[in-house]
Scaffold this motif. Sequence first.
Motif, PDB file in Angstrom:
ATOM      1  N   ILE A  35       1.545  -0.969   0.066  1.00  0.00           N
ATOM      2  CA  ILE A  35      -0.194   0.452  -0.272  1.00  0.00           C
ATOM      3  C   ILE A  35       0.697   1.075   0.125  1.00  0.00           C
ATOM      4  N   ALA A  36       2.179   1.153   0.889  1.00  0.00           N
ATOM      5  CA  ALA A  36       3.012   2.412   0.858  1.00  0.00           C
ATOM      6  C   ALA A  36       3.069   2.760  -0.438  1.00  0.00           C
ATOM      7  N   ALA A  37       3.677   1.690  -1.343  1.00  0.00           N
ATOM      8  CA  ALA A  37       4.278   1.682  -2.381  1.00  0.00           C
ATOM      9  C   ALA A  37       3.321   2.200  -3.577  1.00  0.00           C
ATOM     10  N   VAL A  38       2.172   1.018  -4.089  1.00  0.00           N
ATOM     11  CA  VAL A  38       1.530   1.687  -5.374  1.00  0.00           C
ATOM     12  C   VAL A  38       0.450   2.464  -4.387  1.00  0.00           C
ATOM     13  N   GLY A  39       0.229   2.926  -3.670  1.00  0.00           N
ATOM     14  CA  GLY A  39      -1.135   3.515  -3.005  1.00  0.00           C
ATOM     15  C   GLY A  39      -2.440   3.207  -2.718  1.00  0.00           C
ATOM     16  N   TRP A  40      -3.075   3.490  -1.726  1.00  0.00           N
ATOM     17  CA  TRP A  40      -4.059   3.277  -1.358  1.00  0.00           C
ATOM     18  C   TRP A  40      -5.804   4.240  -1.962  1.00  0.00           C
ATOM     19  N   CYS A  41      -6.812   2.730  -2.052  1.00  0.00           N
ATOM     20  CA  CYS A  41      -7.949   3.526  -2.051  1.00  0.00           C
ATOM     21  C   CYS A  41      -8.791   2.868  -1.700  1.00  0.00           C
ATOM     22  N   GLN A  42     -10.553   3.812  -1.232  1.00  0.00           N
ATOM     23  CA  GLN A  42     -11.363   3.310  -1.190  1.00  0.00           C
ATOM     24  C   GLN A  42     -12.062   2.710  -2.162  1.00  0.00           C
ATOM     25  N   ALA A  43     -13.559   2.363  -2.160  1.00  0.00           N
ATOM     26  CA  ALA A  43     -14.626   1.955  -2.607  1.00  0.00           C
ATOM     27  C   ALA A  43     -14.242   0.976  -3.558  1.00  0.00           C
ATOM     28  N   ALA A  44     -13.508   0.341  -4.026  1.00  0.00           N
ATOM     29  CA  ALA A  44     -12.756  -0.830  -4.945  1.00  0.00           C
ATOM     30  C   ALA A  44     -11.307  -0.827  -4.393  1.00  0.00           C
ATOM     31  N   ALA A  45     -11.798  -2.581  -5.247  1.00  0.00           N
ATOM     32  CA  ALA A  45     -10.245  -2.873  -4.395  1.00  0.00           C
ATOM     33  C   ALA A  45      -8.614  -2.694  -5.151  1.00  0.00           C
ATOM     34  N   PHE A  46      -8.562  -2.130  -6.079  1.00  0.00           N
ATOM     35  CA  PHE A  46      -8.008  -1.404  -6.949  1.00  0.00           C
ATOM     36  C   PHE A  46      -8.223  -0.197  -7.850  1.00  0.00           C
ATOM     37  N   ASP A  47      -7.729   0.604  -8.336  1.00  0.00           N
ATOM     38  CA  ASP A  47      -8.056   1.336  -9.362  1.00  0.00           C
ATOM     39  C   ASP A  47      -6.899   1.940  -9.842  1.00  0.00           C
ATOM     40  N   GLU A  48      -7.303   2.481 -11.559  1.00  0.00           N
ATOM     41  CA  GLU A  48      -6.497   2.924 -12.602  1.00  0.00           C
ATOM     42  C   GLU A  48      -4.846   3.219 -12.705  1.00  0.00           C
ATOM     43  N   ALA A  49      -5.236   3.691 -11.386  1.00  0.00           N
ATOM     44  CA  ALA A  49      -3.552   4.075 -10.774  1.00  0.00           C
ATOM     45  C   ALA A  49      -2.297   3.400 -10.056  1.00  0.00           C
ATOM     46  N   GLY A  50      -3.277   1.681  -9.876  1.00  0.00           N
ATOM     47  CA  GLY A  50      -2.447   0.802  -9.122  1.00  0.00           C
ATOM     48  C   GLY A  50      -2.583   0.825  -7.335  1.00  0.00           C
ATOM     49  N   PRO A  64      -9.651   9.635   5.849  1.00  0.00           N
ATOM     50  CA  PRO A  64      -8.948  10.832   5.532  1.00  0.00           C
ATOM     51  C   PRO A  64      -7.918  10.332   4.531  1.00  0.00           C
ATOM     52  N   ASN A  65      -6.982   9.099   4.417  1.00  0.00           N
ATOM     53  CA  ASN A  65      -5.773   9.076   4.018  1.00  0.00           C
ATOM     54  C   ASN A  65      -5.468   7.416   4.295  1.00  0.00           C
ATOM     55  N   SER A  66      -4.271   7.379   3.859  1.00  0.00           N
ATOM     56  CA  SER A  66      -3.552   6.256   3.652  1.00  0.00           C
ATOM     57  C   SER A  66      -2.470   6.139   5.142  1.00  0.00           C
ATOM     58  N   ALA A  67      -2.549   7.008   5.979  1.00  0.00           N
ATOM     59  CA  ALA A  67      -1.812   6.909   7.613  1.00  0.00           C
ATOM     60  C   ALA A  67      -2.244   5.939   7.838  1.00  0.00           C
ATOM     61  N   PRO A  68      -3.793   6.161   9.130  1.00  0.00           N
ATOM     62  CA  PRO A  68      -3.790   5.311   9.300  1.00  0.00           C
ATOM     63  C   PRO A  68      -4.682   3.556   9.212  1.00  0.00           C
ATOM     64  N   LEU A 105      -1.571   2.541   7.110  1.00  0.00           N
ATOM     65  CA  LEU A 105      -0.649   2.084   6.853  1.00  0.00           C
ATOM     66  C   LEU A 105      -0.281   1.430   8.398  1.00  0.00           C
ATOM     67  N   LEU A 106      -0.645   2.629  10.349  1.00  0.00           N
ATOM     68  CA  LEU A 106      -0.931   2.245  11.276  1.00  0.00           C
ATOM     69  C   LEU A 106      -1.850   1.516  11.925  1.00  0.00           C
ATOM     70  N   GLN A 107      -2.885   1.144  11.464  1.00  0.00           N
ATOM     71  CA  GLN A 107      -3.699  -0.288  11.642  1.00  0.00           C
ATOM     72  C   GLN A 107      -2.980  -1.649  11.192  1.00  0.00           C
ATOM     73  N   PHE A 108      -2.188  -1.332   9.814  1.00  0.00           N
ATOM     74  CA  PHE A 108      -1.600  -2.622   9.293  1.00  0.00           C
ATOM     75  C   PHE A 108      -0.581  -3.357   9.638  1.00  0.00           C
ATOM     76  N   ASP A 109       0.546  -2.436  10.683  1.00  0.00           N
ATOM     77  CA  ASP A 109       1.295  -1.906  12.177  1.00  0.00           C
ATOM     78  C   ASP A 109       0.610  -3.127  13.121  1.00  0.00           C
ATOM     79  N   HIS A 110      -0.333  -2.704  13.882  1.00  0.00           N
ATOM     80  CA  HIS A 110      -1.089  -2.265  14.121  1.00  0.00           C
ATOM     81  C   HIS A 110      -1.419  -4.715  14.520  1.00  0.00           C
ATOM     82  N   ALA A 111      -2.267  -4.947  13.481  1.00  0.00           N
ATOM     83  CA  ALA A 111      -1.793  -5.933  13.482  1.00  0.00           C
ATOM     84  C   ALA A 111      -0.565  -6.512  12.866  1.00  0.00           C
ATOM     85  N   ALA A 112       0.196  -6.734  12.325  1.00  0.00           N
ATOM     86  CA  ALA A 112       1.539  -7.861  11.948  1.00  0.00           C
ATOM     87  C   ALA A 112       1.545  -7.231  13.885  1.00  0.00           C
ATOM     88  N   GLN A 113       2.139  -6.503  14.178  1.00  0.00           N
ATOM     89  CA  GLN A 113       2.485  -6.754  15.681  1.00  0.00           C
ATOM     90  C   GLN A 113       1.547  -7.444  16.979  1.00  0.00           C
TER      91      GLN A 113
END
Length: 159
Positions: free
Chosen positions: A77-92, A138-142, A144-152
Amino acid sequence: MNATTAPAASPRTADSAPLTFDERLALAALAIDARIDTEPLNLDDVIRQPAEPHRPATSNPYSTPIAALLHRARMRIAAVGWCQAAAFDEAGAVCPIHAIRQEAANRGQADDACVLLLETIERDFGDETIPAWNARQPNSAPVLLQFDHAAQLAHSRNL
């Protein structure tokens, strides 16, 4: 005429064209160079760089499979970008579930990682689904943080 309005002395004759911008710039640079005190550089005062440039660690900090999977999905997600409302978008860009599925070795591993991510989301935010929670961010920061919590959490459970 005073000093501010006097025309600059030109090496050209009166009947030639005025100096171009580049010529005036070169003359100004020469005038500045003549005013600068040019002491030799003392190389002892120069900060030296290490011979080998620092490269950030690219290895996964988690040794357990689900924690490692969640970390890889986060990095995707950090590398290719984060999206909402779809599994992926045209930008990847990808949503959290799609990032997990792309990084998982099999469906069972992806399901286990999604369950763990949802557990941390329910605990921290009270949402009942990953897509509903993802849509409110609102953006990818929360995310990415939630992925960190889940990984921990996965790591602490040795998953």
